[in-house]
Design a protein around this motif. Structure first.
Motif, mmCIF file in Angstrom:
data_model
loop_
_atom_site.group_PDB
_atom_site.id
_atom_site.type_symbol
_atom_site.label_atom_id
_atom_site.label_comp_id
_atom_site.label_asym_id
_atom_site.label_seq_id
_atom_site.Cartn_x
_atom_site.Cartn_y
_atom_site.Cartn_z
ATOM 1 N N HIS B 45 -68.194 -37.672 -7.166
ATOM 2 C CA HIS B 45 -69.077 -38.826 -7.301
ATOM 3 C C HIS B 45 -68.900 -39.463 -8.673
ATOM 4 O O HIS B 45 -68.670 -40.670 -8.793
ATOM 5 C CB HIS B 45 -70.518 -38.353 -7.105
ATOM 6 C CG HIS B 45 -71.477 -39.465 -6.923
ATOM 7 N ND1 HIS B 45 -71.576 -40.174 -5.730
ATOM 8 C CD2 HIS B 45 -72.377 -40.033 -7.779
ATOM 9 C CE1 HIS B 45 -72.484 -41.115 -5.874
ATOM 10 N NE2 HIS B 45 -72.990 -41.056 -7.111
ATOM 11 N N ALA B 46 -68.948 -38.630 -9.716
ATOM 12 C CA ALA B 46 -68.886 -39.134 -11.091
ATOM 13 C C ALA B 46 -67.509 -39.719 -11.396
ATOM 14 O O ALA B 46 -67.391 -40.777 -12.041
ATOM 15 C CB ALA B 46 -69.199 -37.991 -12.064
ATOM 16 N N VAL B 47 -66.472 -39.090 -10.924
ATOM 17 C CA VAL B 47 -65.110 -39.567 -11.168
ATOM 18 C C VAL B 47 -64.934 -40.950 -10.535
ATOM 19 O O VAL B 47 -64.407 -41.883 -11.148
ATOM 20 C CB VAL B 47 -64.078 -38.562 -10.634
ATOM 21 C CG1 VAL B 47 -62.699 -39.195 -10.502
ATOM 22 C CG2 VAL B 47 -64.010 -37.349 -11.534
ATOM 23 N N ALA B 48 -65.454 -41.080 -9.316
ATOM 24 C CA ALA B 48 -65.342 -42.373 -8.627
ATOM 25 C C ALA B 48 -66.147 -43.436 -9.356
ATOM 26 O O ALA B 48 -65.691 -44.567 -9.548
ATOM 27 C CB ALA B 48 -65.823 -42.223 -7.190
ATOM 28 N N GLU B 49 -67.330 -43.027 -9.781
ATOM 29 C CA GLU B 49 -68.227 -43.988 -10.448
ATOM 30 C C GLU B 49 -67.589 -44.516 -11.726
ATOM 31 O O GLU B 49 -67.664 -45.702 -12.039
ATOM 32 C CB GLU B 49 -69.537 -43.269 -10.789
ATOM 33 C CG GLU B 49 -70.720 -44.190 -10.897
ATOM 34 C CD GLU B 49 -71.993 -43.365 -11.149
ATOM 35 O OE1 GLU B 49 -72.913 -43.460 -10.351
ATOM 36 O OE2 GLU B 49 -71.986 -42.599 -12.145
ATOM 37 N N LYS B 50 -66.958 -43.604 -12.449
ATOM 38 C CA LYS B 50 -66.373 -44.010 -13.722
ATOM 39 C C LYS B 50 -64.956 -44.555 -13.544
ATOM 40 O O LYS B 50 -64.312 -44.972 -14.504
ATOM 41 C CB LYS B 50 -66.314 -42.805 -14.669
ATOM 42 C CG LYS B 50 -67.693 -42.314 -15.033
ATOM 43 C CD LYS B 50 -67.614 -41.238 -16.085
ATOM 44 C CE LYS B 50 -68.956 -40.527 -16.241
ATOM 45 N NZ LYS B 50 -70.108 -41.430 -16.381
ATOM 46 N N GLY B 51 -64.434 -44.483 -12.322
ATOM 47 C CA GLY B 51 -63.085 -44.985 -12.072
ATOM 48 C C GLY B 51 -62.010 -44.186 -12.789
ATOM 49 O O GLY B 51 -60.998 -44.745 -13.224
ATOM 50 N N LEU B 52 -62.220 -42.883 -12.938
ATOM 51 C CA LEU B 52 -61.244 -42.052 -13.654
ATOM 52 C C LEU B 52 -60.100 -41.643 -12.734
ATOM 53 O O LEU B 52 -60.290 -41.447 -11.536
ATOM 54 C CB LEU B 52 -61.931 -40.784 -14.183
ATOM 55 C CG LEU B 52 -63.029 -41.009 -15.227
ATOM 56 C CD1 LEU B 52 -63.691 -39.695 -15.552
ATOM 57 C CD2 LEU B 52 -62.442 -41.629 -16.499
ATOM 58 N N ASP B 53 -58.928 -41.499 -13.270
ATOM 59 C CA ASP B 53 -57.783 -40.993 -12.511
ATOM 60 C C ASP B 53 -57.627 -39.496 -12.821
ATOM 61 O O ASP B 53 -56.991 -39.116 -13.790
ATOM 62 C CB ASP B 53 -56.517 -41.776 -12.907
ATOM 63 C CG ASP B 53 -55.343 -41.382 -12.020
ATOM 64 O OD1 ASP B 53 -55.576 -40.702 -10.987
ATOM 65 O OD2 ASP B 53 -54.197 -41.733 -12.367
ATOM 66 N N VAL B 54 -58.241 -38.698 -12.005
ATOM 67 C CA VAL B 54 -58.330 -37.258 -12.285
ATOM 68 C C VAL B 54 -57.977 -36.486 -11.009
ATOM 69 O O VAL B 54 -58.358 -36.892 -9.917
ATOM 70 C CB VAL B 54 -59.782 -36.897 -12.720
ATOM 71 C CG1 VAL B 54 -59.966 -35.397 -12.792
ATOM 72 C CG2 VAL B 54 -60.109 -37.552 -14.036
ATOM 73 N N ASP B 55 -57.220 -35.398 -11.146
ATOM 74 C CA ASP B 55 -56.993 -34.510 -10.005
ATOM 75 C C ASP B 55 -58.111 -33.481 -9.967
ATOM 76 O O ASP B 55 -58.449 -32.898 -11.005
ATOM 77 C CB ASP B 55 -55.662 -33.747 -10.174
ATOM 78 C CG ASP B 55 -54.476 -34.613 -9.764
ATOM 79 O OD1 ASP B 55 -54.680 -35.557 -8.971
ATOM 80 O OD2 ASP B 55 -53.367 -34.343 -10.268
ATOM 81 N N ILE B 56 -58.669 -33.252 -8.773
ATOM 82 C CA ILE B 56 -59.694 -32.202 -8.649
ATOM 83 C C ILE B 56 -59.136 -31.096 -7.756
ATOM 84 O O ILE B 56 -58.733 -31.343 -6.621
ATOM 85 C CB ILE B 56 -61.011 -32.769 -8.098
ATOM 86 C CG1 ILE B 56 -61.546 -33.811 -9.090
ATOM 87 C CG2 ILE B 56 -62.024 -31.656 -7.852
ATOM 88 C CD1 ILE B 56 -62.772 -34.549 -8.636
ATOM 89 N N GLU B 57 -59.063 -29.898 -8.316
ATOM 90 C CA GLU B 57 -58.448 -28.769 -7.608
ATOM 91 C C GLU B 57 -59.467 -27.647 -7.405
ATOM 92 O O GLU B 57 -60.542 -27.667 -8.010
ATOM 93 C CB GLU B 57 -57.266 -28.202 -8.418
ATOM 94 C CG GLU B 57 -56.181 -29.207 -8.739
ATOM 95 C CD GLU B 57 -55.268 -29.492 -7.560
ATOM 96 O OE1 GLU B 57 -55.305 -28.695 -6.589
ATOM 97 O OE2 GLU B 57 -54.538 -30.501 -7.604
#
Lengths: 526, 617, 355
Positions: B45-57
């Motif tokens: 949720h937070a990654v999408a909200e902030k528009g971050l390009d992050v891999d979640i594993e």
């Protein structure tokens, strides 16, 4: 039986034809299961899906009365594929060419059509039986109770000889005798054509021997078989009968014919434990003692002579059968003064070569299997070792003859009969335990047939043949094939044998209990 | 034979240098129970909200169960940092400060993973020097919490299946000799030399042989095998294959309890992936060796951890032990020679062939080689999974790694070896943990569950607890176990409810002696151990229960009396409201009283009182 | 087959030589020492579960069961050492703790292995007196009574049903102390696949499985056993008729039976109660005006004799036929055919050989 039960325990293959041992011969069924557990293969030929059929590697659900084409088809494959025992056939048998000619006419496709068994199964069964070194055949009344009974038995012998499955341990042809002492009753001359020990009545030297031993002139003329006696009773030539320990009215086929015969008699004596259906028609009833009240011997299916021992005194005024007959005989002017059954046995042994070496003293230690010709002979667990009784075994091709009566438009169902685990002929009707557990006849009917006449399991079924009708409770089960009704003959309130056909095998005069044509309808009480 | 070397190099290229931030969540059963799913949702949720390009594993449990949820954050060119106690509420700050601002949140950071390539962060200790891991030697569990257990490639880049490759190029007897030389002993409890066991199965004649993996971890408080299965399933498969090659088996079964759904899921996925990579199935790595592995889910009977009962269960029979001899190595699954080891043993096998027998034999003590994984539970400060070299003392494990006792209470005993093991007192804490030393003091290694007890634990009650377990789990086959556990439990119930007599101690000892010597399987033979060890070290507590009708630790309900201290009671009525049986009388602002006739000694009043006015004796 | 060699071992100080593969229990028996056992049966697979047969063997941990331990060269066995006796007494105490001690009225009295060993080891009482199972007695079938309170979980019934009968009706269910021999889904036998062969009754060491009709009819020492041959099918099983006061009270199997050992079917084991059926006719009857009336043997035999003689005279020897019986003894069949041939004077003798 050519072999012993022990051999069945150790065989590598059991080919079971027309036999339901887990119900009719339970302890033998146990032995067969033990063999199967130890790796023996099992082929079952039976129209009904019996318990053994469930355990079988190959189940051949043949149409009733098609045993001959089935065996011919199997032998056809064995010959064609070269699976027969050339050495055995060469050394021990004769007349193979005749058999070849007969079975040539039974290619698998044709056999499949007659028997209703898939071609592939025929191949599998033929290959398995022929290629297993220690393979045995066991059969019961499913083979003999047909108009082709004798031919069926011959054909089984053909198959066993062709594959060399005779004359050694763990193989053989093993007819399982239905009743406790059928074997013994035959052995000691309870047949119209032979004296004790299968010695023909018409052979002059033999007749002479018995004449001398018994001190009276004897007849060398063949006697009458049961069906002939009833026929002649109706015709008026047989006037009197003495029936010991049998209830033909309930257990012989075409009961109304039997009843007519009995009613035609001028004088009927019945000697039994209970007021049987037959006894009701008697002029004199002589009360006999049960097996627990007397000494004696029984001979089982594997020709094993065993002791029956007196455990209690005769009940009431009843007497052992041997004593009653002896007293009657004496009264009629022929002295019989046996003091004990052992004395009778001594006389049997003296006159019967196959029993000659057996006496009560030996039996006290160990049972003995005949032939036992001398006192030091150990008995014979396996017959035909090295040679057949008559020298070489003769092949005799036999052809298919359909049952005397097959279903038609008017009587569209097959009726087949047999025994159940919880009952035994008619005596068990007097066992409170067994009748409490299994009180009623339950005719087996396939679910689809039941559905067609809207029969549910509480309903009763009326079964009608050309000879009579009965009303019976039912069991709806797919163990019987569609188009077949299966019934037992233990219950006097459902006298199944009013339905069965009075057609007989021409040689043994065994009734065709296994196939009759019937029609069925849901029974509605009036 | 096909080599994995090139593939492994390619994969290392792919995985070792990351181009964007990667966040990995510890999602073993323990992590999920602590809310890892919610943390994961919050992250997405937070990654999408902030528009971050992050891999979640996703990874599994790293061992710090007391710090769940664990999350690892890695930025390109920086060492990964592992956080503890992450909640959905903390996700935003972690993202903002660490991912966006490249400033790790120091107060939540547990340690960083130094790799020699990147400059470490200031003020964050390395994993190796952190409190929890400093005394540990992570070998068998090295991948747990570090790689994705659902991705075979991550196993391969960490030198997975290297052991198998090596083994397939040698002779089976050499493999067995190597295992013998390594000194590996079974990790399931008995400590039987693994090489010898394999030799028996190898030498047994049979047209077919089987490998069985016992994953029916049933001791209360034990979760080592679960953690390995969830965290490093391929290591177990690899170990089984090596064993299969060594003894001449081509089929294996993993018997895993139904209570481990996540382990089953990951094993299934691992088997599927291994088959896709030609590492399982026909002609493994194009060699002449073929092997297949099935999973058999057990229905949760403790006795099915006993190897012959386990075999019966796989065969679809009732889980009851078989008589030995014949041993499974000669006549096992479906009557065929069978080798059975547990999860941790097979994981050790893969390790031994990856890193060498000599290296392996250099760890541990004279007769107990390698490491042992323990699960730390009970009243210990840091509950979790710990791997230590054999020979480490119990004191080191409990105090140095586990941080001592919760709430600074006093240590009383440690139960080691599950229901088959024993309770050891303070003065036994300095014995080295190895197979033989533990047997000497009346306990056993068992599978590695350590249950720590503090001063508020009643040792008679502990014995009663374990007997309740053994009694319920007895399969019922042999008389001493079936009837004996029940009678033992009856006596313990009597003692803890104040109805014991001194003869009961003699009865317990006599029963225990016969059960130990006469029972059919290990369950019955060891079931008396909790009683015997508590009788040995804490007999005074039994006597207090029997003679004084008193539970010194204040645990056994029937032996307690509650009263109210008139001095302290202010008449707030809280206790009366809490009492479930209305045993407390008194009006507002007046001293209350407890009627001992009605009181069921449940202790609810004591908890409800804010003024320490309820006294328990 | 590999040639069997012999091994020599010492049991209670006595050296004994046995073929390799012999168990310690068999070796002890050979040495004249009897080892108690409740779950052992020479005909069934080894369960090793009762633990009564434990012995002490040098070099072995714990007390191994002698039924399952194979004798090896040089083995030193103690069958009566202190730990062995303690273990056996404890096992008995544990059994008695969950057993209704109603031996005085139990049908198995005098014939019960548990009773025998309790006596032998003088285990008079049990220190464990808290719980006993109280299962309802199952007697809703006509053949077998199951009193699970008396079951000691030896499992012989399970094994005989599986290994000998091949029916698998019984198995253990439940766990631990509540372990119980049951049918599938724990239904009564009458609702199960059981065919009431009674082999389970034959192997039960206690009063848990009993022949229903024999209960209360006589205690073991009052019963005389007469070995005879079954009057039902052509297999020819042997069994013992149990007789008390001139009455057959039931059938028990006799392990010495050549054909069947201890195994019988439902008919042989439970179906001979027809012997004393009230409908047995025990007096000669003569039909007078369509109704049977009782007669003396003299009257009846006289009538038959006169009638047959008259018929012979009037219609000739061929006018009479007789049926002998596959149910009667060889001697009776012989006498009957002799009667027909020598007295009536024809060969009209037959029987239903064909059914």
């Amino acid at each position: 039986m050519t072999n012993s039960f022990k051999d069945i325990e150790h065989t590598n293959l059991i080919f079971l034809i027309g036999s339901n041992p887990t119900e009719a011969h339970p302890i033998l069924g146990v032995k067969m299961k033990k063999a199967i557990r130890n790796g023996a293969k099992l082929i079952v030929a039976d129209p009904r899906r019996t318990e053994m059929a469930d355990l079988a590697d190959i189940w051949l659900p043949l149409k009733p009365g098609t045993d001959i084409p089935l065996l011919n088809g199997i032998m056809h494959i064995i010959l064609k594929e070269g699976l027969w025992d050339k050495e055995f056939v060469e050394n021990r048998t004769e007349n193979l060419e005749e058999l070849k000619k007969t079975v040539e006419a039974y290619p698998p496709e044709k056999v499949a059509e007659i028997t209703g068994i898939h071609v592939e199964l025929l191949y599998q069964a033929a290959r398995l039986y022929a290629s297993t070194k220690d393979a045995s055949i066991s059969y019961t009344l499913g083979i003999t109770e047909h108009v082709t009974g004798t031919d069926n038995v011959i054909n089984i012998a053909n198959l066993a000889m062709l594959t060399g499955h005779l004359g050694r341990e763990n193989v053989g042809v093993n007819p399982l005798r239905g009743q406790n002492n059928v074997q013994g009753a035959c052995d000691v001359g309870g047949l119209p054509d032979v004296f004790p020990g299968y010695q023909k009545v018409f052979v002059p030297e033999i007749k002479e021997k018995f004449t001398k031993a018994w001190g009276v002139e004897l007849s060398g003329k063949l006697g009458l078989t049961i069906p002939q006696m009833f026929d002649q009773a109706i015709e008026g030539t047989i006037k009197g009968m003495y029936i010991m320990g049998e209830d033909p009215l309930l257990s012989d086929p075409d009961a109304s014919h039997v009843e007519r015969g009995l009613n035609s008699l001028e004088f009927l004596v019945v000697q039994d434990l209970f007021m049987t259906e037959t006894a009701k028609l008697a002029d004199v009833f002589l009360p006999a003692s049960s097996f627990a009240e007397k000494d004696g011997t029984f001979t089982n299916s594997e020709r094993r002579v065993q002791r029956v021992r007196k455990a209690i005194d005769s009940i009431g005024e009843s007497k052992p059968d041997w004593m009653i007959i002896s007293e009657l005989s004496t009264r009629m002017g022929y002295e019989m003064n046996y003091t004990h059954p052992s004395k009778i046995f001594e006389e049997i042994a003296k006159l019967t070569p196959i029993y000659a070496g057996i006496d009560y003293e030996r039996l006290e230690k160990k049972s003995l299997q005949w032939p036992c010709p001398t006192k030091d002979h150990p008995g014979t667990p396996i017959l035909h070792v090295g040679a057949f009784t008559k020298g070489k075994g003769t092949f005799k091709g036999v052809d298919h003859k359909p049952p005397a009566e097959v279903p038609d438009e008017e009587y569209p169902f097959y009726l087949s009969t047999g025994r159940r685990l919880y009952h035994y002929n008619v005596t068990t009707q007097y066992s409170e335990s067994l009748t409490e557990y299994h009180p009623d006849e339950l005719a087996m009917i396939h679910p689809k047939d039941a559905e067609k006449i809207q029969l549910s399991k509480e309903d009763k079924l009326k079964v009608t043949s050309r000879r009579g009708e009965v009303v019976t409770a039912i069991e709806i089960t797919d163990r019987v094939a569609e188009g077949t009704i299966w019934m037992s003959f233990h219950h006097k309130d459902v006298p199944t044998n009013v339905l069965t056909n009075g057609a007989f095998d021409p040689i043994t005069l065994t009734g065709e209990y296994k196939v009759a044509a019937v029609k069925i309808e849901k029974y509605r009480a009036e | 034979m096909r080599s994995l070397k090139l593939l492994r190099n390619d994969l290392k290229e792919k995985y070792h240098s990351i181009s964007k931030p990667r966040i990995t969540i510890g999602m073993g059963t323990c992590g999920i129970a602590a809310g890892a799913d919610k943390v994961k949702d919050a992250l997405y949720h937070a990654v999408a909200e902030k528009g971050l390009d992050v891999d979640i594993e996703v990874t599994s449990c790293i061992g710090m169960c007391y710090k769940e949820v664990n999350v690892e954050v890695a930025l390109p060119d920086y060492p990964p940092v592992v956080y503890g106690d992450i909640t959905p509420a903390r996700v935003t700050r972690m993202l903002e400060e660490h991912v966006v601002g490249n400033t790790p949140v120091l107060e939540w950071a547990e340690f960083q993973l130094e790799n020699g390539k990147h400059t470490p962060y200031q003020d964050i200790s390395s994993m190796e020097s952190s409190d929890y891991y400093f005394h540990q030697t992570r070998e068998v569990t090295s991948r747990c919490g570090r790689i994705s257990p659902e991705n075979i490639e991550e196993y391969l880049i960490t030198d997975g299946y290297e052991g198998l490759e090596k083994v397939l190029m040698t002779q089976p007897q050499k493999v067995i000799d190597d295992i013998k030389a390594s000194g590996l002993r079974g990790r399931g409890g008995g400590g039987f030399p693994t090489g010898l066991k394999w030799q028996f199965a190898h030498d047994a004649e049979g047209d077919k042989k089987y490998i069985v993996c016992n994953a029916d971890e049933g001791d209360p408080g034990a979760f080592m095998d679960r953690s390995i299965l969830e965290g490093d399933p391929h290591a177990v498969l690899e170990g089984m294959m090596i064993a299969g090659y060594a003894i001449g088996a081509d089929e294996g079964y993993i018997y895993v309890r139904a209570e481990y759904p996540l382990a089953i899921k990951r094993l299934k996925r691992a088997i599927k992936q291994a088959k896709e990579y030609g590492l399982l199935g026909d002609h493994i790595l194009e060699s002449s060796f073929s092997f297949d592995i099935h999973i058999k889910v057990g229905a949760g009977a403790f006795v099915c951890g006993e190897e012959t009962a386990l075999l019966n269960s796989i065969e679809g029979k009732r889980g009851m032990p078989r008589l030995r001899p014949p041993f499974p190595a000669v006549k096992g699954l479906w009557g065929k020679p069978t080798n059975n080891n547990n999860v941790e043993t097979y994981a050790n096998v893969a390790l031994i062939f990856r890193k060498g027998t000599e290296w392996y034999a250099s760890i541990g003590t004279e007769n107990s080689k390698g490491t042992k994984v323990f699960s730390l539970t009970g009243k210990i400060a840091k509950t979790g999974l710990a791997e230590v070299p054999m020979g480490t003392t119990l004191r080191q494990i409990i105090y140095d790694i586990g941080g001592g006792i919760q709430e600074n209470k006093r240590f009383k005993a440690v139960q080691i070896g599950g229901p088959s093991g024993g309770c050891l007192p303070e003065d036994k804490l300095d014995i080295p943990v190895d197979y033989d030393s533990l047997i000497k003091v009346g306990a056993m290694m068992g599978s590695g569950g350590l249950v720590v007890m503090d001063e508020a634990t009643c040792m008679v009650d502990v014995a009663r607890y374990f007997l309740t377990f053994s009694q319920a789990e007895s399969c019922g086959k042999c008389t001493p176990c079936r009837e004996g556990t029940t009678r033992m439990l009856e006596i313990l119930n009597r003692i803890t409810s104040g109805e014991g007599e001194m003869e009961d101690i003699e009865r317990l000892e006599r029963l225990a002696r016969v059960m130990k010597t006469t029972s059919l399987c290990g369950l019955g033979q060891t079931a008396p151990n909790p009683v015997l060890s508590t009788l040995r070290y804490f007999k005074d507590e039994y006597i207090a229960h029997i003679k004084d009708k008193r539970c010194p630790s204040g645990v056994c309900n029937h032996l307690l009396t509650y009263s109210i201290d008139a001095e302290k009671c202010i008449g707030c009525t809280a206790c009366a409201k809490a009492c479930p049986v209305n045993a407390i009388t008194g009006t507002v602002k007046k001293t209350h009283e407890i009627n001992p006739e009605i009181c069921i000694t449940c202790g609810a009043c004591m908890e409800a009182c804010h003024f320490d006015a309820v006294i328990r004796v | 087959m590999k040639k069997m060699s012999d091994v020599t071992l010492t049991i209670d100080g006595k050296q004994i030589k046995v073929p390799s593969g012999t168990t310690v229990m068999q070796a002890a028996e050979k040495a004249g020492l009897s080892i108690p056992a409740l779950c052992y049966d020479p005909e069934l697979s080894i369960a090793g579960s009762c633990r009564m047969c434990v012995v002490e063997i040098d070099g072995m941990n714990n007390l191994p069961t002698s039924c399952s331990t194979v004798a090896t060269e040089g083995m030193v066995v103690q069958t009566k050492s202190k730990p062995v006796i303690e273990a056996r007494k404890m096992v008995l105490e544990l059994y008695l703790a969950d057993h209704p001690l109603d031996c005085m009225t139990c049908q198995k009295n005098g014939n019960c292995l548990l009773q025998k060993y309790a006596y032998e080891y003088q285990v008079k009482d049990t220190p464990f007196k808290e719980n006993k199972h109280r299962y309802p007695i199952e007697d809703n079938n006509p053949f077998i009574v199951r009193d699970m309170d008396k079951c000691i979980n030896c499992g012989k019934c399970i094994r005989v049903c599986d290994e000998v009968q091949g029916r698998n009706v019984l198995q253990y269910a439940y766990r631990g102390y509540d372990t119980k021999v049951t049918t599938a889904m724990d239904v009564p036998l009458i609702e199960s696949e059981c065919v009431f062969c009674g082999s389970c009754v034959a192997v039960c060491p206690t009063g848990a499985l009993l022949e229903k009709k024999m209960i209360g009819k006589g205690q073991s020492w009052e019963v005389e056993k007469v070995k005879t041959t079954c009057p039902f099918c052509g297999v020819g099983c042997n069994f013992d008729l149990n007789v008390r006061d001139g009455k057959v009270i039931g059938v028990t199997s006799n392990p010495e039976s050549e054909v069947n050992g201890r195994h019988l079917c439902v008919k042989g084991r439970f179906g001979t109660d027809y012997i004393h059926h009230p409908e047995r006719i025990t007096t000669p009857l003569i039909k007078k005006e369509g109704v049977f009336v009782e007669a003396s043997w003299d009257e009846a035999l006289d009538l038959v004799s006169k009638k047959f003689l008259a018929m012979k005279k009037e219609y000739g020897n061929e006018s009479i036929g007789a049926l002998s019986s596959a149910r009667c003894t060889n001697e009776e069949n012989y006498v009957m055919q002799k009667f027909v041939r020598a007295v009536i004077g024809n060969n009209n003798i037959d029987h239903c050989a064909r059914t």
